[in-house]
Design a protein around this motif. Structure first.
Motif, short mmCIF file in Angstrom:
data_model
loop_
_atom_site.label_atom_id
_atom_site.label_comp_id
_atom_site.label_asym_id
_atom_site.label_seq_id
_atom_site.Cartn_x
_atom_site.Cartn_y
_atom_site.Cartn_z
N ASP A 1 -13.68 -20.16 -10.04
CA ASP A 1 -13.59 -21.54 -9.56
C ASP A 1 -12.10 -21.91 -9.60
O ASP A 1 -11.58 -22.36 -10.60
N HIS B 1 -10.06 -28.59 -7.31
CA HIS B 1 -9.01 -28.30 -6.33
C HIS B 1 -8.56 -29.61 -5.68
O HIS B 1 -9.41 -30.47 -5.35
N SER C 1 -7.65 -23.01 -13.40
CA SER C 1 -9.08 -23.17 -13.19
C SER C 1 -9.70 -23.89 -14.37
O SER C 1 -9.30 -23.68 -15.52
N TYR D 1 -4.50 -21.68 -5.98
CA TYR D 1 -4.45 -20.26 -5.66
C TYR D 1 -3.07 -19.65 -5.80
O TYR D 1 -2.92 -18.43 -5.67
N TRP E 1 -15.83 -23.43 0.97
CA TRP E 1 -14.90 -23.79 2.04
C TRP E 1 -15.61 -23.72 3.39
O TRP E 1 -16.53 -22.92 3.57
N CYS F 1 -13.94 -22.75 -3.91
CA CYS F 1 -12.86 -23.10 -4.83
C CYS F 1 -13.45 -23.86 -6.01
O CYS F 1 -14.67 -23.89 -6.19
N SER F 2 -12.60 -24.49 -6.78
CA SER F 2 -13.05 -25.36 -7.88
C SER F 2 -13.24 -26.78 -7.38
O SER F 2 -12.51 -27.25 -6.48
N GLN G 1 -18.21 -25.22 -7.72
CA GLN G 1 -17.61 -24.26 -6.79
C GLN G 1 -17.99 -24.60 -5.34
O GLN G 1 -18.78 -23.89 -4.72
#
Length: 549
Positions: free
Chosen positions: A74, A118, A66, A78, A188, A114-115, A185
């Motif tokens: 963030d 990502h 992260s 995963y 999704w 997420c970050s 962030q």
């Protein structure tokens, strides 16, 4: 570990129904590498301490790769470990060591967002509007001339609008993407099957490595209204509006996700008989709505935050406890009690306000509240440092603050750094044994001098400390059939006093006032949060008795 219990004549025991879980904020627990940041090896080194305390399991804050814009919430990957916290081999060693000590391990999973680092989000930025890559997130055209205004009026949890405009690959101002927390962030889009499938791969990755379950961040989130219309409360406070925005939270489709995740956990349980736990961070307006998340085929647990937010008042505590027992436990589920976490002002300070650094009154109330929580039917979660009686650090200078709330609002109101200051373990000066680094190594947040009074080595040596109160309460909770899972019965008391009976003869009473009152039970208490003479319940004190028939 809690024994099997007979409840209402039926063996209803599952380990999670009355488990006590300790929340480990990894970067502030114990540093093994000397860089001033706690890590997984530090958690492993601290396991004997937690075993001695008597908890059933630990919940680890995010340790995934992260950029740390929101300290790991963030997530850029995963299914790995950020090098600042260790690696997968160290994680495996931690799980193995915890299992040897009988401590279960829960991971924090972040499915709402997420970050911005990502890989899938980077792909979305490089792709065209309307592409499959952008469909994994919430991209939308702006309003007004040239699309220069956000697609709707939603605000972010941490301040400011919930939308950020991107620059398209050709250099022109383009679409906007949704982020209910910070621009780093992105949320999704759970209406895309590809997102759900990837999270299932994540669950299985960690379950295959031996974890005992997951704490689910923002578990009432995930789905947004498909048309992304304006919120009906455009003037709501930007820090809290998302929690009252019915278009962004608590959409009905989210329950199908938890049914599927529950089925995945049950699949693993069927293989080896070891139950895996799902506990959700569920922020909804009422206990009745909360109860929908813990139906038999959904989450095992969901944090009940109403006790945490209740003012120090006997009537307020009785009201939220009664509602939880009726609406949540009444479904056959179990209430999951919590008094603090990494997002809240520490209990000592919260109950002692407006006095700085809590107060003697705040400390007494925090001890009483802890004993009350441990006597309630259901499960309980303890945030690290609460067992030491740590107060909130309220005077951190602006230049060390890391909370994105501060960065986005410019205000210190409701910032969370003060409860995340690294734990003191030993010694008279910072870093108080937190870091193994060379002399002069500083923890990632500065520890105040008064932390010396709360160091674990002092707490363990002082039988009057909060640590011993927690330890003794956990031992009795595990040993007594009256505690843990089950029901409670309210007892008649004078105003300002709360008392209830558990099982066959155990009574817990709390005096919310400051003046002593007659104890509801004769004899010496089994355990009390402060000095408690026979026949008397002092102010700001809780006690347990066995009331012999």
């Amino acid at each position: 570990m809690a024994p099997h219990r007979q409840v209402d004549g039926v063996n209803r025991h599952h380990w999670w129904r009355d488990a006590v879980i300790y929340q480990v904020y990894v970067r502030s627990f114990l540093d093994s590498t000397g860089d001033g940041i706690g890590d997984l090896a530090g958690v492993r080194a601290g396991l004997p301490y937690l075993r001695k305390l008597g908890v059933d399991g630990i919940w680890l804050s995010p340790f995934y790769p992260s950029p740390q814009a929101d300290h790991g919430y963030d997530v850029a990957d995963y299914r790995d470990v950020d090098p600042v916290f260790g690696d997968l081999a160290e994680f495996d060693s931690l799980v193995a060591a915890a299992r040897r000590l009988g401590i279960r391990v829960l991971l924090d999973i972040v499915p709402n967002h997420c970050s911005s680092e990502h890989p899938w989000f980077r792909e979305a930025l490089a792709a065209a509007p309307g592409s499959p890559e952008r469909a994994r997130f919430h991209f939308a055209d702006g309003r007004g001339p040239d699309g220069a205004e956000p697609p709707n009026n939603w605000h972010a949890m941490f301040g400011g609008p919930a939308w950020t405009r991107v620059t398209e690959p050709d250099g022109r101002p383009g679409q906007w993407y949704l982020h209910m927390f910070t621009p780093e962030q992105p949320d999704w889009n759970w209406r895309e099957a590809e997102v759900a499938a990837d999270f299932e791969r994540t669950l299985r990755f960690w379950l295959d490595r031996g974890v005992d379950g997951f704490r689910i961040d923002v578990a009432a989130g995930l789905f947004k209204h498909p048309e992304l219309p304006d919120s009906p409360d455009p003037e709501a406070d930007a820090r809290t509006r998302d929690s009252v925005n019915p278009l962004a939270w608590n959409q009905p489709e989210v329950h199908d996700v938890w049914r599927h995740w529950r089925a995945v956990c049950e699949e693993y349980t069927a293989r080896d008989g070891r139950e895996r736990l799902l506990v959700g961070e569920v922020s909804v307006p009422t206990a009745r709505e909360h109860a929908r998340y813990v139906r038999a085929d959904e989450l095992h647990q969901a944090f009940f935050f109403d006790l945490l937010s209740a003012p120090w008042d006997a009537d307020a505590f009785r009201k939220v406890i009664s509602e939880a027992m009726q609406d949540i436990a009444g479904t056959g589920s179990t209430v999951t009690w919590v008094l603090n976490n990494h997002d809240q002002v520490r209990t000592v300070t919260r109950y002692g306000e407006p006095a700085p650094e809590g107060s003697g009154l705040g400390a007494a109330r925090a001890r009483a509240a802890a004993l009350l929580m441990l006597a309630l039917p259901g499960a309980a979660y303890i945030y690290q440092g609460e067992e030491l009686g740590l107060p909130e650090v309220v005077d951190l200078p602006d230049d060390v603050l890391t909370d994105p709330i501060f960065r986005r609002t410019g205000s210190r109101a409701r910032i969370r750094d003060g409860c995340r200051v690294p734990l003191p373990w030993s010694g008279q000066a910072s870093p108080f044994g937190f870091t193994s680094g060379a002399e002069g190594t500083k923890p990632w947040l500065p520890q105040p001098e008064y932390f010396a009074e709360y160091a674990t080595h002092r707490a363990l040596a002082d039988t009057r400390s909060s640590w011993h109160l927690y330890r003794d309460g956990l031992q009795l909770r595990a040993a007594l059939d009256q505690l843990g899972d089950g029901t409670l019965r309210w007892l008649d008391t004078q105003p300002g006093v709360l008392a209830f009976a558990r099982g066959d003869g155990l009574v817990c009473a709390v005096n919310f006032g400051t003046a002593p009152v007659p104890a509801p039970v004769s004899g010496t208490p089994l355990l009390a949060s402060g000095p408690c003479p026979t026949g008397v319940l002092p102010g700001s004190t809780a006690a347990w008795w066995i009331d012999a028939p």
